[in-house]
Scaffold this motif. Sequence first.
Motif, PDB file in Angstrom:
ATOM      1  N   LEU A 128       0.837  -1.197   0.000  1.00 31.84           N
ATOM      2  CA  LEU A 128       0.000   0.000   0.000  1.00 31.84           C
ATOM      3  C   LEU A 128       0.872   1.246   0.000  1.00 31.84           C
ATOM      4  CD1 LEU A 128      -2.720  -0.960   2.614  1.00 31.84           C
ATOM      5  CD2 LEU A 128      -3.011  -0.751   0.148  1.00 31.84           C
ATOM      6  N   THR A 129       0.481   2.232  -0.778  1.00 32.93           N
ATOM      7  CA  THR A 129       1.237   3.488  -0.833  1.00 32.93           C
ATOM      8  C   THR A 129       0.609   4.567   0.039  1.00 32.93           C
ATOM      9  OG1 THR A 129       0.037   4.187  -2.799  1.00 32.93           O
ATOM     10  CG2 THR A 129       2.128   3.003  -3.145  1.00 32.93           C
ATOM     11  N   GLU A 130      -0.506   4.237   0.673  1.00 30.95           N
ATOM     12  CA  GLU A 130      -1.165   5.172   1.591  1.00 30.95           C
ATOM     13  C   GLU A 130      -2.005   4.394   2.596  1.00 30.95           C
ATOM     14  OE1 GLU A 130      -5.072   6.813  -0.473  1.00 30.95           O
ATOM     15  OE2 GLU A 130      -3.334   7.086  -1.782  1.00 30.95           O
ATOM     16  N   ASN A 131      -2.343   5.049   3.688  1.00 26.32           N
ATOM     17  CA  ASN A 131      -3.218   4.436   4.688  1.00 26.32           C
ATOM     18  C   ASN A 131      -4.628   4.309   4.123  1.00 26.32           C
ATOM     19  OD1 ASN A 131      -1.220   4.326   6.698  1.00 26.32           O
ATOM     20  ND2 ASN A 131      -1.691   6.402   7.373  1.00 26.32           N
ATOM     21  N   LEU A 132      -5.301   3.219   4.490  1.00 28.44           N
ATOM     22  CA  LEU A 132      -6.709   3.024   4.140  1.00 28.44           C
ATOM     23  C   LEU A 132      -7.469   2.773   5.440  1.00 28.44           C
ATOM     24  CD1 LEU A 132      -6.349   0.661   1.036  1.00 28.44           C
ATOM     25  CD2 LEU A 132      -6.575   3.149   1.070  1.00 28.44           C
ATOM     26  N   PRO A 133      -7.703   3.833   6.226  1.00 30.25           N
ATOM     27  CA  PRO A 133      -8.309   3.666   7.543  1.00 30.25           C
ATOM     28  C   PRO A 133      -9.696   3.025   7.503  1.00 30.25           C
ATOM     29  CG  PRO A 133      -8.191   5.994   6.955  1.00 30.25           C
ATOM     30  CD  PRO A 133      -7.440   5.236   5.900  1.00 30.25           C
ATOM     31  N   GLU A 134     -10.453   3.264   6.432  1.00 29.47           N
ATOM     32  CA  GLU A 134     -11.782   2.671   6.323  1.00 29.47           C
ATOM     33  C   GLU A 134     -11.732   1.151   6.177  1.00 29.47           C
ATOM     34  OE1 GLU A 134     -10.394   3.490   2.156  1.00 29.47           O
ATOM     35  OE2 GLU A 134     -10.242   4.515   4.068  1.00 29.47           O
ATOM     36  N   LYS A 135     -10.530   0.644   5.820  1.00 34.15           N
ATOM     37  CA  LYS A 135     -10.338  -0.804   5.673  1.00 34.15           C
ATOM     38  C   LYS A 135      -9.373  -1.354   6.722  1.00 34.15           C
ATOM     39  CE  LYS A 135     -11.410  -0.359   0.845  1.00 34.15           C
ATOM     40  NZ  LYS A 135     -11.169  -0.750  -0.512  1.00 34.15           N
ATOM     41  N   ASN A 136      -8.985  -0.489   7.673  1.00 37.37           N
ATOM     42  CA  ASN A 136      -8.039  -0.859   8.737  1.00 37.37           C
ATOM     43  C   ASN A 136      -6.707  -1.354   8.188  1.00 37.37           C
ATOM     44  OD1 ASN A 136      -9.750  -0.197  10.931  1.00 37.37           O
ATOM     45  ND2 ASN A 136     -10.810  -2.128  10.656  1.00 37.37           N
ATOM     46  N   LEU A 137      -6.230  -0.704   7.123  1.00 31.98           N
ATOM     47  CA  LEU A 137      -4.954  -1.054   6.514  1.00 31.98           C
ATOM     48  C   LEU A 137      -4.045   0.173   6.517  1.00 31.98           C
ATOM     49  CD1 LEU A 137      -6.341  -3.102   3.496  1.00 31.98           C
ATOM     50  CD2 LEU A 137      -5.148  -4.018   5.501  1.00 31.98           C
ATOM     51  N   LYS A 138      -2.742  -0.082   6.674  1.00 30.43           N
ATOM     52  CA  LYS A 138      -1.774   1.012   6.766  1.00 30.43           C
ATOM     53  C   LYS A 138      -0.785   0.985   5.607  1.00 30.43           C
ATOM     54  CE  LYS A 138      -2.029   1.087  11.763  1.00 30.43           C
ATOM     55  NZ  LYS A 138      -1.350   0.866  13.010  1.00 30.43           N
ATOM     56  N   LYS A 139      -0.273   2.156   5.291  1.00 27.52           N
ATOM     57  CA  LYS A 139       0.748   2.302   4.266  1.00 27.52           C
ATOM     58  C   LYS A 139       1.884   1.317   4.546  1.00 27.52           C
ATOM     59  CE  LYS A 139       3.945   5.657   2.331  1.00 27.52           C
ATOM     60  NZ  LYS A 139       4.382   7.055   2.325  1.00 27.52           N
ATOM     61  N   GLY A 140       2.325   0.623   3.491  1.00 24.17           N
ATOM     62  CA  GLY A 140       3.432  -0.312   3.612  1.00 24.17           C
ATOM     63  C   GLY A 140       3.005  -1.760   3.802  1.00 24.17           C
ATOM     64  N   GLU A 141       1.733  -1.982   4.189  1.00 24.33           N
ATOM     65  CA  GLU A 141       1.285  -3.373   4.337  1.00 24.33           C
ATOM     66  C   GLU A 141       1.341  -4.059   2.976  1.00 24.33           C
ATOM     67  OE1 GLU A 141      -1.826  -4.583   7.179  1.00 24.33           O
ATOM     68  OE2 GLU A 141      -2.164  -2.412   7.393  1.00 24.33           O
ATOM     69  N   GLU A 142       1.760  -5.331   2.996  1.00 25.32           N
ATOM     70  CA  GLU A 142       1.945  -6.092   1.771  1.00 25.32           C
ATOM     71  C   GLU A 142       0.843  -7.128   1.600  1.00 25.32           C
ATOM     72  OE1 GLU A 142       5.837  -7.785   1.999  1.00 25.32           O
ATOM     73  OE2 GLU A 142       6.795  -5.833   2.183  1.00 25.32           O
ATOM     74  N   GLY A 143       0.422  -7.303   0.354  1.00 21.61           N
ATOM     75  CA  GLY A 143      -0.597  -8.284   0.034  1.00 21.61           C
ATOM     76  C   GLY A 143      -0.368  -8.866  -1.347  1.00 21.61           C
ATOM     77  N   THR A 144      -1.193  -9.826  -1.715  1.00 16.98           N
ATOM     78  CA  THR A 144      -1.082 -10.504  -3.002  1.00 16.98           C
ATOM     79  C   THR A 144      -2.339 -10.238  -3.824  1.00 16.98           C
ATOM     80  OG1 THR A 144       0.233 -12.259  -2.001  1.00 16.98           O
ATOM     81  CG2 THR A 144      -0.774 -12.748  -4.128  1.00 16.98           C
ATOM     82  N   VAL A 145      -2.144  -9.910  -5.092  1.00 17.14           N
ATOM     83  CA  VAL A 145      -3.269  -9.710  -6.007  1.00 17.14           C
ATOM     84  C   VAL A 145      -3.874 -11.074  -6.314  1.00 17.14           C
ATOM     85  CG1 VAL A 145      -3.959  -8.932  -8.311  1.00 17.14           C
ATOM     86  CG2 VAL A 145      -2.256  -7.629  -7.007  1.00 17.14           C
ATOM     87  N   VAL A 146      -5.160 -11.242  -5.979  1.00 14.23           N
ATOM     88  CA  VAL A 146      -5.821 -12.520  -6.196  1.00 14.23           C
ATOM     89  C   VAL A 146      -6.915 -12.448  -7.265  1.00 14.23           C
ATOM     90  CG1 VAL A 146      -5.269 -13.440  -3.923  1.00 14.23           C
ATOM     91  CG2 VAL A 146      -7.387 -12.156  -4.233  1.00 14.23           C
ATOM     92  N   LEU A 147      -7.249 -11.240  -7.707  1.00 13.99           N
ATOM     93  CA  LEU A 147      -8.280 -11.086  -8.730  1.00 13.99           C
ATOM     94  C   LEU A 147      -8.155  -9.716  -9.369  1.00 13.99           C
ATOM     95  CD1 LEU A 147     -10.807 -12.591  -9.853  1.00 13.99           C
ATOM     96  CD2 LEU A 147     -12.140 -11.367  -8.151  1.00 13.99           C
ATOM     97  N   ILE A 148      -8.330  -9.670 -10.671  1.00 12.64           N
ATOM     98  CA  ILE A 148      -8.382  -8.390 -11.383  1.00 12.64           C
ATOM     99  C   ILE A 148      -9.860  -8.067 -11.592  1.00 12.64           C
ATOM    100  CG2 ILE A 148      -7.779  -7.151 -13.490  1.00 12.64           C
ATOM    101  CD1 ILE A 148      -5.336  -9.096 -13.691  1.00 12.64           C
TER     102      ILE A 148
END
Length: 69
Positions: free
Chosen positions: A13-33
């Motif tokens: 993530l390049t920015e915080n997403l407070p509405e989703k409880n996620l913070k800048k820098g958290e890493e994830g995997t793309v599972v669907l386009i």
Amino acid sequence: MIERIEMYDVVALTENLPEKNLKKGEEGTVVLILAPNVFEVEFCDSDGITYAMTAIEDNKLSVIWKAQK
């Protein structure tokens, strides 16, 4: 040049997403386009347990590892 995001890429993530409880820098995997610039990203803890899965626009993501083709 902006790197194209594809299935199974690892992104941060390049920015915080407070509405989703996620913070800048958290890493994830793309599972669907979902659309040309919207991706379903799965976030897991160190035990592999999913703690978030959500749609995120490409302008809020940075590719940190490209999936093998």
